[in-house]
Design a protein around this motif. Structure first.
Motif, short mmCIF file in Angstrom:
data_model
loop_
_atom_site.label_atom_id
_atom_site.label_comp_id
_atom_site.label_asym_id
_atom_site.label_seq_id
_atom_site.Cartn_x
_atom_site.Cartn_y
_atom_site.Cartn_z
N PRO A 161 11.70 24.38 40.43
CA PRO A 161 12.60 25.53 40.47
C PRO A 161 12.99 26.08 39.11
N GLU A 162 13.00 25.24 38.08
CA GLU A 162 13.48 25.73 36.79
C GLU A 162 12.67 25.13 35.64
N ILE A 163 12.67 25.87 34.54
CA ILE A 163 11.97 25.44 33.32
C ILE A 163 12.49 24.09 32.84
N SER A 164 13.79 23.84 33.07
CA SER A 164 14.40 22.62 32.56
C SER A 164 13.76 21.36 33.12
N LEU A 165 13.03 21.47 34.24
CA LEU A 165 12.38 20.30 34.83
C LEU A 165 10.97 20.06 34.32
N TYR A 176 -1.09 10.33 34.43
CA TYR A 176 -2.19 10.19 35.40
C TYR A 176 -3.32 11.19 35.19
N PHE A 177 -2.99 12.37 34.72
CA PHE A 177 -4.01 13.42 34.61
C PHE A 177 -4.31 13.82 33.17
N GLU A 178 -3.70 13.10 32.22
CA GLU A 178 -3.89 13.34 30.78
C GLU A 178 -3.71 14.83 30.48
N ASP A 179 -4.73 15.50 29.97
CA ASP A 179 -4.56 16.93 29.64
C ASP A 179 -5.25 17.85 30.64
N SER A 180 -5.50 17.34 31.84
CA SER A 180 -6.22 18.13 32.85
C SER A 180 -5.28 18.96 33.72
N PHE A 181 -4.25 19.53 33.12
CA PHE A 181 -3.35 20.42 33.86
C PHE A 181 -2.69 21.38 32.88
N PHE A 182 -2.09 22.43 33.43
CA PHE A 182 -1.41 23.43 32.61
C PHE A 182 0.01 23.64 33.11
N LEU A 183 0.90 23.93 32.18
CA LEU A 183 2.25 24.36 32.54
C LEU A 183 2.30 25.89 32.50
N TRP A 184 3.07 26.47 33.43
CA TRP A 184 3.18 27.93 33.46
C TRP A 184 4.63 28.32 33.78
N GLU A 202 -13.22 29.71 33.77
CA GLU A 202 -14.26 28.69 33.62
C GLU A 202 -14.25 27.67 34.75
N GLY A 203 -13.35 27.84 35.71
CA GLY A 203 -13.27 26.91 36.84
C GLY A 203 -12.67 25.56 36.48
N LYS A 204 -11.92 25.50 35.36
CA LYS A 204 -11.35 24.22 34.91
C LYS A 204 -9.88 24.07 35.25
N ALA A 205 -9.22 25.15 35.68
CA ALA A 205 -7.79 25.08 35.99
C ALA A 205 -7.61 24.60 37.42
N LEU A 206 -7.47 23.30 37.58
CA LEU A 206 -7.30 22.74 38.92
C LEU A 206 -5.85 22.43 39.23
N LEU A 207 -5.10 21.94 38.25
CA LEU A 207 -3.70 21.59 38.48
C LEU A 207 -2.80 22.44 37.58
N ILE A 208 -1.93 23.22 38.22
CA ILE A 208 -0.95 24.04 37.50
C ILE A 208 0.43 23.58 37.94
N ALA A 209 1.29 23.28 36.97
CA ALA A 209 2.68 22.93 37.25
C ALA A 209 3.57 24.00 36.64
N GLY A 210 4.45 24.57 37.42
CA GLY A 210 5.24 25.63 36.84
C GLY A 210 6.35 26.14 37.73
N ILE A 225 -0.16 23.00 47.84
CA ILE A 225 1.03 23.49 47.13
C ILE A 225 2.15 22.49 47.36
N VAL A 226 2.72 21.98 46.29
CA VAL A 226 3.90 21.11 46.36
C VAL A 226 5.09 21.91 45.85
N VAL A 227 6.14 21.99 46.64
CA VAL A 227 7.37 22.70 46.24
C VAL A 227 8.45 21.64 46.06
N ASP A 228 8.66 21.22 44.82
CA ASP A 228 9.66 20.18 44.53
C ASP A 228 11.06 20.80 44.47
N GLU A 229 12.07 20.00 44.85
CA GLU A 229 13.46 20.48 44.90
C GLU A 229 13.53 21.80 45.69
N GLU A 230 12.93 21.77 46.88
CA GLU A 230 12.74 23.00 47.66
C GLU A 230 14.05 23.69 48.02
N HIS A 231 15.16 22.96 47.95
CA HIS A 231 16.46 23.53 48.31
C HIS A 231 17.01 24.46 47.24
#
Length: 612
Positions: A161-165, A176-184, A202-210, A225-231
């Motif tokens: 829900p927020e940048i602070s997380l 677990y995924f080392e550098d195989s993900f991006f923050l957005w 390039e087909g390399k963006a598999l995990l995006i957290a944001g 799609i995982v929606v954390d702190e969905e409330h």
């Protein structure tokens, strides 16, 4: 010659017709000129017949396009939130066609028996809710689920829900995924965002957290799609088109067979009622909480000071939650009791003492602090409500040897500052951390044995049908920051002890009781639409409000709950009126949204969460 219906990215226009000698596939990005505006990005919606007017040529076909899943989402937003397609497309980013590459994941969490049951349950549902106590290990369940999708070459979106997380979650994902993900999110640099977009191509963006905006990235093989702190209310936009990203994730899941997992320790009533639920109880931490109730008004009461001192004596840390940001939310004249109000909004201005100014938190108007009362010219202005800076000053005068810091959006203006203050606190260089709602988010504080929640009744009695739900969730989130290891105390400053004693350790019971109280009235049993009328001329706004209310009262399948002046009567020098409508049918509410589009001074908020 071929003719194409196009929609201009980000502009509030009807779709236009352009021509080209070339055949252009639907959903391609093109460059066009519209009147005085040159080289605009536009999306080809479809090929169409030659119109009976002269058309302009498409200037250029770019190598980018919108994916089918993105277009499905854009169409739904345009329909459900009654907004022009071009305006909605402004949220989306295009990409080249690409195929995803499988990821090899070597590490994985060791799940307990209960966590494994939760994972099996989530795997067997297309959409579901993981209702998991704080500290019960829901992140490890998410990671196990994510790993399986990445191994299959499927893309995963992890929403927060927020940048602070994001900083804390980044560390967990890197394990677990080392550098195989991006923050957005909005604080990510342009360079990093460009790297992320290139990885999509390039087909390399598999995990995006944001955060919220990550939903509009150019996914072409999204599987989970995982929606954390969905409330959290941060998933709902506070301006047009008032979209709710959690709800949009569920739409995408249902439409395109994408698995959606919602997660929370304090789930929203709507998600709890509508989703299949796995209840994960308990915690990995050996913690025992004692709840203390201070029935004083918002203040540094003797009870509160004694509890803080007890923690400091044990070399433990304290977090203090305050439900307001500015030094004094309002200031009053000691003589006549009047506040200093914003000249453009009908609310009291907030005092920012360290900047020596008054600020309106609705229109951002600022001014120097008045030396005398504007009403009676009295010289003394007395603060009645406390804010983070004022509280910090008072605590520093009481605990002269303690290191005290603020943790609010005035103080935390960048990810760098966020990481710095969290590190300082976890390194025990800060004894007392004072903050607003940002403090309640899912940060781990390892040495905290006292959580203090001040002025919580202000939240509990807001004019909002979700006030009890949001207040209890907030209190539980703040309480959850203490006692991650060992014993802890939670001090609540409230005159409503009975409510918190009944529910703060039993959110399950609250959900059941709250469902009973909302039947036939509010979501999840009914749908709501709020119309907001704004005009610099008060009489015009009032007349339009009354005209629309009279019209709407005659429509079948809807119920006019009420109408009149908004809680905050004026913002940005515009007078505000609203109409609240209830219905069993979302289609009836969408029809009203479309009808009021003809009035330029009316905004429509479907599924509203705020009522000021």
């Amino acid at each position: 010659m071929r003719y194409y219906e196009v929609s201009v990215f980000g502009l509030y226009l009807q779709n236009l017709i352009f021509h080209s000698e070339k055949e252009i596939p639907a959903l391609s990005e093109v460059i066009i000129d519209v009147k005085m505006k040159k080289n605009l990005r536009a999306l080809v919606i479809k090929e169409c017949e030659k119109p009976d007017f002269q058309t302009k040529a498409i200037k250029e076909l770019t190598p980018f396009s919108l994916s089918k899943s993105q277009f499905e989402l854009a169409q739904f937003i345009s329909y459900y939130y009654a907004a022009k397609m071009g305006f909605i497309l402004g949220f989306f980013l295009t990409s080249k066609e690409y195929s995803c590459k499988k990821l090899e994941i070597t590490k994985e969490p060791n799940l307990s028996l209960e966590q494994q049951k939760a994972l099996d349950f989530l795997n067997n549902q297309s959409s579901s809710l993981l209702f998991a106590d704080t500290g019960s290990g829901k992140t490890e369940i998410y990671i196990s689920l994510i790993k399986d999708y990445l191994k299959k070459g499927k893309q995963v979106l992890f929403l927060m829900p927020e940048i602070s997380l994001t900083s804390q979650m980044k560390k967990r994902l890197q394990m677990y995924f080392e550098d195989s993900f991006f923050l957005w999110h909005s604080k990510v640099s342009k360079k990093k965002k460009q790297e992320c977009l290139e990885s999509f191509n390039e087909g390399k963006a598999l995990l995006i957290a944001g955060a919220r905006s990550a939903l509009f990235l150019p996914f072409r093989n999204l599987g989970l799609i995982v929606v954390d702190e969905e409330h959290d209310n941060s998933y709902k936009a506070s301006n047009q088109p008032y979209l709710n990203v959690r709800d949009l994730a569920l739409f995408l899941g249902a439409k395109l067979n994408i698995k959606v997992v919602l997660g929370s320790a304090t789930p929203s009533l709507t998600s709890f009622y509508k989703q299949k639920v796995f209840r994960l109880k308990g915690t990995f931490f050996e913690s025992k909480k004692h709840f203390i109730y201070d029935e004083n008004e918002l203040s540094l009461s003797p009870m509160l000071l004694n509890e803080i001192q007890a923690s400091l004596n044990k070399q433990k840390q304290v977090i203090i939650f305050l439900p307001t940001r500015a030094n004094f939310r309002q200031i009053f004249c000691k003589n006549c009791g009047e506040t200093i109000k914003c000249p453009f909004c009908s609310i009291a201005m907030s005092l920012h003492k360290n900047r020596n100014l008054l600020k309106c938190h609705y229109c951002n108007f600022t001014k120097n602090i008045d030396q005398s009362c504007p009403s009676c010219k009295g010289l003394m202005l007395e603060a009645r409500k406390m804010g983070t800076a004022e509280l910090k000053e008072l605590l520093e005068s009481k605990f002269t040897h303690a290191k005290i810091a603020k943790f609010d959006s005035d103080e935390i203006t960048s990810v760098k500052k966020l990481n710095h203050i969290l590190k300082e606190f976890n390194d025990k260089k800060i004894d007392i951390l004072i903050g607003t709602s940002m403090l309640a988010k899912g940060h781990d504080y390892h040495n905290v044995d006292l959580s203090v929640i001040l002025g919580i009744d202000e939240y509990l009695f807001r004019p909002n049908f979700r006030a009890s739900e949001e207040t209890l969730a907030l209190a539980m989130q703040v309480a959850g920051r203490a006692g991650r290891k060992g014993e802890a105390r939670v001090l609540l400053q409230t005159k409503n002890r009975a409510f918190f004693e009944k529910y703060i350790q039993n959110y399950d019971a609250f959900l059941q009781d709250e469902l009973e109280s909302r039947k036939g009235l509010y979501p999840p049993f009914k749908r709501l639409l709020r119309l907001i009328i704004e005009d610099k001329d008060k009489l015009k706004a009032q007349n339009l409000c009354e005209y629309l209310a009279e019209k709407l009262a005659t429509i079948k399948n809807i119920e006019l709950i009420g109408y009149g002046v908004c809680g905050v009567e004026m913002i940005n020098a515009k007078y505000r009126f609203h109409i609240l409508i209830r219905s069993d049918s979302y289609k009836a509410l969408i029809a009203i949204e479309e009808y009021v589009l003809q009035f330029k001074n009316v905004n429509a908020d479907i599924d509203p969460i705020g009522f000021m």
